[in-house]
Design an enzyme around this catalytic site. Structure first.
Site, PDB file in Angstrom:
ATOM      1  N   SER A 150       6.488  23.469  29.846  1.00 25.05           N
ATOM      2  CA  SER A 150       6.646  23.040  28.458  1.00 25.05           C
ATOM      3  C   SER A 150       7.701  23.912  27.757  1.00 25.05           C
ATOM      4  O   SER A 150       8.851  23.890  28.168  1.00 25.05           O
ATOM      5  CB  SER A 150       5.273  23.069  27.767  1.00 25.05           C
ATOM      6  OG  SER A 150       5.320  22.348  26.572  1.00 25.05           O
ATOM      7  N   ASP A 226       0.712  12.617  29.744  1.00 27.18           N
ATOM      8  CA  ASP A 226       0.908  13.813  28.909  1.00 27.18           C
ATOM      9  C   ASP A 226       1.029  13.366  27.447  1.00 27.18           C
ATOM     10  O   ASP A 226       1.933  12.577  27.107  1.00 27.18           O
ATOM     11  CB  ASP A 226       2.211  14.485  29.375  1.00 27.18           C
ATOM     12  CG  ASP A 226       2.480  15.816  28.711  1.00 27.18           C
ATOM     13  OD1 ASP A 226       2.129  15.969  27.526  1.00 27.18           O
ATOM     14  OD2 ASP A 226       3.064  16.686  29.380  1.00 27.18           O
ATOM     15  N   HIS A 259      -0.924  17.398  30.218  1.00 27.10           N
ATOM     16  CA  HIS A 259      -0.051  18.553  29.950  1.00 27.10           C
ATOM     17  C   HIS A 259      -0.718  19.884  30.339  1.00 27.10           C
ATOM     18  O   HIS A 259      -0.175  20.940  30.089  1.00 27.10           O
ATOM     19  CB  HIS A 259       0.272  18.567  28.452  1.00 27.10           C
ATOM     20  CG  HIS A 259       1.477  19.381  28.072  1.00 27.10           C
ATOM     21  ND1 HIS A 259       2.752  19.084  28.479  1.00 27.10           N
ATOM     22  CD2 HIS A 259       1.610  20.501  27.307  1.00 27.10           C
ATOM     23  CE1 HIS A 259       3.603  19.952  27.983  1.00 27.10           C
ATOM     24  NE2 HIS A 259       2.935  20.838  27.271  1.00 27.10           N
TER      25      HIS A 259
HETATM   26  N1  LIG Z   1      -2.657  24.067  20.438  1.00 27.88           N
HETATM   27  C1  LIG Z   1      -1.700  23.038  20.509  1.00 27.88           C
HETATM   28  C2  LIG Z   1      -1.023  22.897  21.856  1.00 27.88           C
HETATM   29  C3  LIG Z   1      -0.986  24.157  22.669  1.00 27.88           C
HETATM   30  C4  LIG Z   1      -0.701  23.858  24.131  1.00 27.88           C
HETATM   31  O1  LIG Z   1      -0.963  22.777  24.625  1.00 27.88           O
HETATM   32  N2  LIG Z   1      -0.126  24.834  24.800  1.00 27.88           N
HETATM   33  C5  LIG Z   1       0.234  24.629  26.168  1.00 27.88           C
HETATM   34  C6  LIG Z   1       1.711  24.717  26.264  1.00 27.88           C
HETATM   35  S1  LIG Z   1       2.444  23.492  25.215  1.00 27.88           S
HETATM   36  C7  LIG Z   1       4.137  23.775  25.277  1.00 27.88           C
HETATM   37  O2  LIG Z   1       4.704  24.783  25.324  1.00 27.88           O
HETATM   38  C8  LIG Z   1      -0.462  25.676  27.034  1.00 27.88           C
HETATM   39  O3  LIG Z   1      -0.008  26.018  28.084  1.00 27.88           O
HETATM   40  N3  LIG Z   1      -1.624  26.143  26.570  1.00 27.88           N
HETATM   41  C9  LIG Z   1      -2.373  27.205  27.220  1.00 27.88           C
HETATM   42  C10 LIG Z   1      -3.388  26.780  28.227  1.00 27.88           C
HETATM   43  O4  LIG Z   1      -3.938  27.688  28.900  1.00 27.88           O
HETATM   44  O5  LIG Z   1      -3.630  25.578  28.408  1.00 27.88           O
HETATM   45  C11 LIG Z   1      -2.332  21.710  20.192  1.00 27.88           C
HETATM   46  O6  LIG Z   1      -3.538  21.682  20.258  1.00 27.88           O
HETATM   47  O7  LIG Z   1      -1.600  20.753  19.946  1.00 27.88           O
END
Ligand SMILES: N[C@@H](CCC(=O)N[C@@H](CSC=O)C(=O)NCC(=O)O)C(=O)O
Length: 283
Positions: A150, A226, A259
């Site tokens: 991402s 996603d 995602h």
């Molecule tokens: N909190 C946000 C979205 C946060 C999210 O999905 N973070 C992803 C990366 S998104 C792009 O850079 C992530 O890797 N989170 C950490 C995990 O351990 O999953 C929302 O709710 O929209």
């Protein structure tokens, strides 16, 4: 003081999952990062895959959730896993505490705007300061590849395309492929670089790939379930850019995947073996 302070060290698949702290000159703060050293690092310097994480992550998400260490141990590839932004009380955050800017959201750029420029120099930290530090202090060779998810997929592609001589290969999971044209990217690039959009182009993988033929192999995986796909990620921009510059891009659309780190865990083995083709001697 030692350059690296070891915070933790745990045996894993015959190697070591480790966490370190250090003073970063370019970020002007104390930072933490994780490293997985495979068993082969006991005998010789090993090549490294740098992993750049996404929004809200620290260096620990990938170590705990992706399940990359078993294949890294088999192949003899180290994993270097930095944090996603500068850290500390003195480091400015998003004024409203939003998750998509500031702490945990450095976007792998060198900020020019106040008050962020004095700490948010993540491009130089990832591409220069951290490799020099870990290659001096740990049994790592200068053979590097880079990957990420991402926001981190964006960072990996941009750094590899701009610094292609320094990396053997690049891959990404669900990268923010065209940040100048999506809300996450536009917010971050305005905040870190200001309103002059011509300055944003240096940090957009689709712009970079359209301008110049890539000289290193590129693999991208994207889940078609996603929730961020259409609005934020836009892999079709990367595909169009690769066609216009005649670059080789393997873009795989994975049916039903979202995602999350479950998606990453499902395909990380493919990415490690892909990077192994370019990092390791082939018999
Ligand atoms: N909190 C946000 C979205 C946060 C999210 O999905 N973070 C992803 C990366 S998104 C792009 O850079 C992530 O890797 N989170 C950490 C995990 O351990 O999953 C929302 O709710 O929209």
């Amino acid at each position: 003081m030692q350059a690296l302070e070891k915070i933790s060290d745990q045996r894993l698949f015959g190697g070591h999952q480790m966490r370190f702290a250090h003073d970063s000159k370019v970020l002007n703060c104390r930072m933490q990062f994780s490293v997985y050293l495979p068993p082969q690092a006991g005998q010789q310097d090993v090549p490294a895959l740098y992993w750049l994480s996404g929004l809200t992550c620290t260096d620990e998400n990938f170590s705990a959730k992706a399940g990359a260490q078993r294949v890294a141990a088999e192949l003899g590839i180290a994993l270097v896993i930095p944090d996603t932004s500068p850290r500390g009380e003195q480091v400015p955050d998003d004024p409203e505490g939003a998750y998509d800017f500031g702490l945990g959201a450095g976007f792998y750029v060198n900020a020019t705007e106040a008050p962020f420029a004095s700490h948010y120099q993540m491009y130089d930290y990832i591409a220069k300061e951290l490799p020099a530090l870990v290659e001096a202090e740990l049994p790592l060779s200068p053979k590097r590849s880079i990957s990420g998810h991402s926001m981190g997929g964006h960072g990996a592609l941009v750094i590899a395309l701009r610094e292609s001589g320094r990396y053997c290969s690049v891959s990404a999971f669900a990268p923010i492929s065209n940040p100048i044209n999506c809300p996450w990217g536009q917010k971050a690039l305005t905040g870190y670089l200001g309103k002059d959009e011509s300055l944003w182009q240096n940090y957009d993988a689709s712009v970079l790939l359209a301008e110049k033929q890539a000289t290193l192999p590129i693999l991208v995986d994207q889940g078609d379930a996603d929730p961020f796909l259409a609005k934020q990620l836009k892999p079709e921009a990367l595909q169009t850019a690769s066609q216009s510059s005649g670059s080789e891009l393997e873009l795989r659309i994975q049916p039903g995947y979202d995602h999350s780190y479950y998606f990453i865990a499902s395909f990380i083995e493919d990415h490690l073996r892909f990077h192994g083709l370019y990092l390791l001697p082939q018999s």
